[in-house]
Enzyme design. Structure first.
Site, mmCIF file in Angstrom:
data_model
loop_
_atom_site.group_PDB
_atom_site.id
_atom_site.type_symbol
_atom_site.label_atom_id
_atom_site.label_comp_id
_atom_site.label_asym_id
_atom_site.label_seq_id
_atom_site.Cartn_x
_atom_site.Cartn_y
_atom_site.Cartn_z
ATOM 1 C CB SER A 15 113.605 145.436 37.083
ATOM 2 O OG SER A 15 113.238 145.060 39.046
ATOM 3 C CE1 TYR A 31 113.889 148.294 45.061
ATOM 4 C CE2 TYR A 31 115.130 146.832 43.958
ATOM 5 C CZ TYR A 31 113.500 147.175 43.759
ATOM 6 O OH TYR A 31 112.861 146.706 43.590
ATOM 7 C CB THR A 82 113.432 152.130 43.574
ATOM 8 O OG1 THR A 82 113.578 151.626 42.181
ATOM 9 C CG2 THR A 82 111.830 151.964 43.582
ATOM 10 C CE LYS A 98 109.836 153.513 38.819
ATOM 11 N NZ LYS A 98 109.190 152.443 39.707
ATOM 12 C CG HIS A 123 106.579 151.041 43.166
ATOM 13 N ND1 HIS A 123 108.355 150.197 43.680
ATOM 14 C CD2 HIS A 123 106.993 149.290 42.938
ATOM 15 C CE1 HIS A 123 108.842 150.120 43.639
ATOM 16 N NE2 HIS A 123 107.994 148.900 43.151
HETATM 17 C C1 LIG Z 1 103.486 144.361 38.015
HETATM 18 C C2 LIG Z 1 105.303 145.038 38.643
HETATM 19 C C3 LIG Z 1 106.409 145.070 39.171
HETATM 20 C C4 LIG Z 1 107.539 146.414 39.026
HETATM 21 N N1 LIG Z 1 108.927 146.248 39.644
HETATM 22 C C5 LIG Z 1 109.627 146.964 39.932
HETATM 23 C C6 LIG Z 1 110.705 146.668 40.063
HETATM 24 O O1 LIG Z 1 110.927 146.077 40.523
HETATM 25 N N2 LIG Z 1 111.141 147.823 40.396
HETATM 26 C C7 LIG Z 1 110.927 148.752 40.374
HETATM 27 O O2 LIG Z 1 111.675 150.266 40.422
HETATM 28 N N3 LIG Z 1 110.318 148.856 40.131
HETATM 29 C C8 LIG Z 1 109.097 148.348 39.465
HETATM 30 N N4 LIG Z 1 107.212 148.522 39.548
HETATM 31 C C9 LIG Z 1 106.697 150.206 39.039
HETATM 32 C C10 LIG Z 1 107.175 150.460 37.828
HETATM 33 O O3 LIG Z 1 108.806 151.253 37.797
HETATM 34 C C11 LIG Z 1 105.947 152.016 37.907
HETATM 35 O O4 LIG Z 1 106.726 153.120 39.407
HETATM 36 C C12 LIG Z 1 104.349 151.534 37.434
HETATM 37 O O5 LIG Z 1 104.247 150.240 36.965
HETATM 38 C C13 LIG Z 1 103.738 152.746 37.059
HETATM 39 O O6 LIG Z 1 102.406 152.591 37.248
HETATM 40 P P1 LIG Z 1 102.129 151.463 36.077
HETATM 41 O O7 LIG Z 1 102.270 149.897 36.139
HETATM 42 O O8 LIG Z 1 100.150 152.635 36.400
HETATM 43 O O9 LIG Z 1 102.382 152.498 35.022
HETATM 44 C C14 LIG Z 1 107.055 147.563 39.087
HETATM 45 C C15 LIG Z 1 105.283 147.838 38.617
HETATM 46 C C16 LIG Z 1 104.901 146.039 38.343
HETATM 47 C C17 LIG Z 1 102.827 146.475 37.797
#
Ligand SMILES: Cc1cc2nc3c(=O)[nH]c(=O)nc-3n(C[C@H](O)[C@H](O)[C@H](O)COP(=O)(O)O)c2cc1C
Length: 374
Positions: free
Chosen positions: A103, A127, A153, A243, A267
């Site tokens: 990320s 981003y 994203t 995404k 997300h």
């Molecule tokens: C703690 C956490 C931090 C996340 N940080 C980002 C991020 O920095 N960038 C991003 O595109 N998605 C981020 N996401 C979303 C994840 O990439 C992903 O879309 C999501 O976790 C999928 O759902 P799941 O946690 O139920 O598997 C984050 C998700 C979590 C749980």
């Protein structure tokens, strides 16, 4: 025995505010609950007269073989969950021939990750930022450090409202309440590890003169549109994965912009609450995109059966976020390893019991989403 059990262990290992940051989602957390519920409605139809010796879970992503159709999703702040952080996840990915996506909000920089785990197959999530030159800087870092694909994203034009984090004071800048502080004090090992390893930071921003809060504000650009995807396409030769897609209309328009893949994602329910449930829109999006881009999905995938379900309903592969974060909070690198093995176990078992031997056969299997309330 299951990712849910690892989540229970994780809860005991890290401060409540950290666990809440991972598990929580936006506003009333309806989207994330609905995603979990949707996977429970999946029904597999077994075919009994099939030979299921030698089950094979390998598939190809951007032309290269991976051992499982599972990608580690980008997650910010991973070293807060466990001091071993992003590199530990990438090491598991490399050892198991899987892909890790770092990320922009990672606590390990793109250079450090490439140096720590040079053999990893790695993607970088970006981003389109307020100042486009900042995005160019990240794209250059990705190029120079061997990142294979960019994951753009698009569902974070403005930040989601996460009530758990607001209550716990886990905001940028932090506003930690006394009760949060007391709870944190009860996890001495987590503290020791935190204090004896390099300070937590958004590592990709190292060298910026701006404060963390200013940097965070620059990440979200409310004006992003199709022109910015086209612009990113013009400065990056490798694959682009968009995404955050949630509707058929967006999927078709974005696939038409010349990107290689989209991820149907809300997300993990952390941005717009009460948006479409990815699993429920998957088939329509796959049909509408009609092969113009690969279609991946995430949100609520916690077991190999969930992976099977997503593939059977049309996804090329899945991303997992919380699943591996529960693993890393519970047991560092070993915990992430365990998550992969549990998911592999359930996927192989379900393939055998439904009568399919390969990932392509999962796509042709008979699987349906039972109607609500049935
Ligand atoms: C703690 C956490 C931090 C996340 N940080 C980002 C991020 O920095 N960038 C991003 O595109 N998605 C981020 N996401 C979303 C994840 O990439 C992903 O879309 C999501 O976790 C999928 O759902 P799941 O946690 O139920 O598997 C984050 C998700 C979590 C749980």
């Amino acid at each position: 025995m299951s990712v849910q059990e690892l989540a229970e262990i994780a809860k005991k290992k890290v401060p409540k505010s950290v666990f809440d940051y991972v598990e929580g989602s936006a506003l009333h957390e309806i989207s994330s609950a609905r995603s979990n519920e949707a996977y429970r409605r999946v029904e597999f139809q077994p075919s009994l007269l099939k030979n299921v010796a030698d089950i094979d879970t390998t598939t190809k992503i951007f032309g290269k073989e991976v051992a499982l159709p599972i990608i580690f999703a980008p997650t910010g702040y991973t070293r807060m969950m466990h001091y071993s952080g992003e590199s530990a996840v990438a090491r598991v990915a490399a050892a198991k021939n899987m892909i890790y996506c770092l990320s922009t909000m990672g606590t390990t920089s793109p250079e450090e990750l490439a140096r720590d785990v040079p053999e990893s197959r790695r993607w970088f999530q970006v981003y389109v930022m307020r100042n486009r030159e900042d995005t160019v800087r990240f794209v250059t870092q990705a190029k120079e450090n061997g990142y294979e694909a960019l994951v753009l994203t698009l569902d974070t034009k403005i930040p989601g409202i996460r009530l758990r984090d607001l209550r716990n004071g886990l905001t940028v800048p932090p506003r930690i309440s006394f009760s949060t502080f007391l709870n944190m004090a009860r996890k001495p090992r987590w503290w020791m590890n935190l204090l004896t390893t390099p300070p937590l930071e958004f590592a990709a921003f190292r060298g910026w003169t701006k404060s963390l809060a200013d940097a965070a504000a620059l990440i979200f650009d409310p004006t992003i549109g199709a022109q910015d995807v086209t612009w990113l396409r013009s400065i990056w030769d490798g694959p682009i994965v968009v995404k955050g897609v949630q509707t058929v209309e967006d999927a078709v328009e974005i696939a038409g912009l010349g990107v290689e893949a989209i991820v149907i994602s809300n997300h993990g329910g952390r941005q717009l609450d009460r948006g479409p449930v990815p699993l429920e829109v998957l088939e329509d999006i796959v049909n509408a995109v009609d092969g113009k881009a690969d279609v991946y999905i995430d949100g609520g995938i916690l077991s190999g059966q969930d992976v099977y379900a997503a593939l059977a309903l049309g996804a090329k592969g899945v991303m997992i976020g919380r699943a591996y974060l529960y693993g890393i909070m519970a047991g560092g690198e070993n915990g992430v390893d365990r998550v992969v093995e549990l998911m592999r176990r359930d996927l192989v078992n379900t393939m055998g019991l439904t009568g399919v031997r390969t990932i392509d056969e999962i796509r042709n299997s008979k699987t349906r989403l039972r109607p609500l309330n049935s």
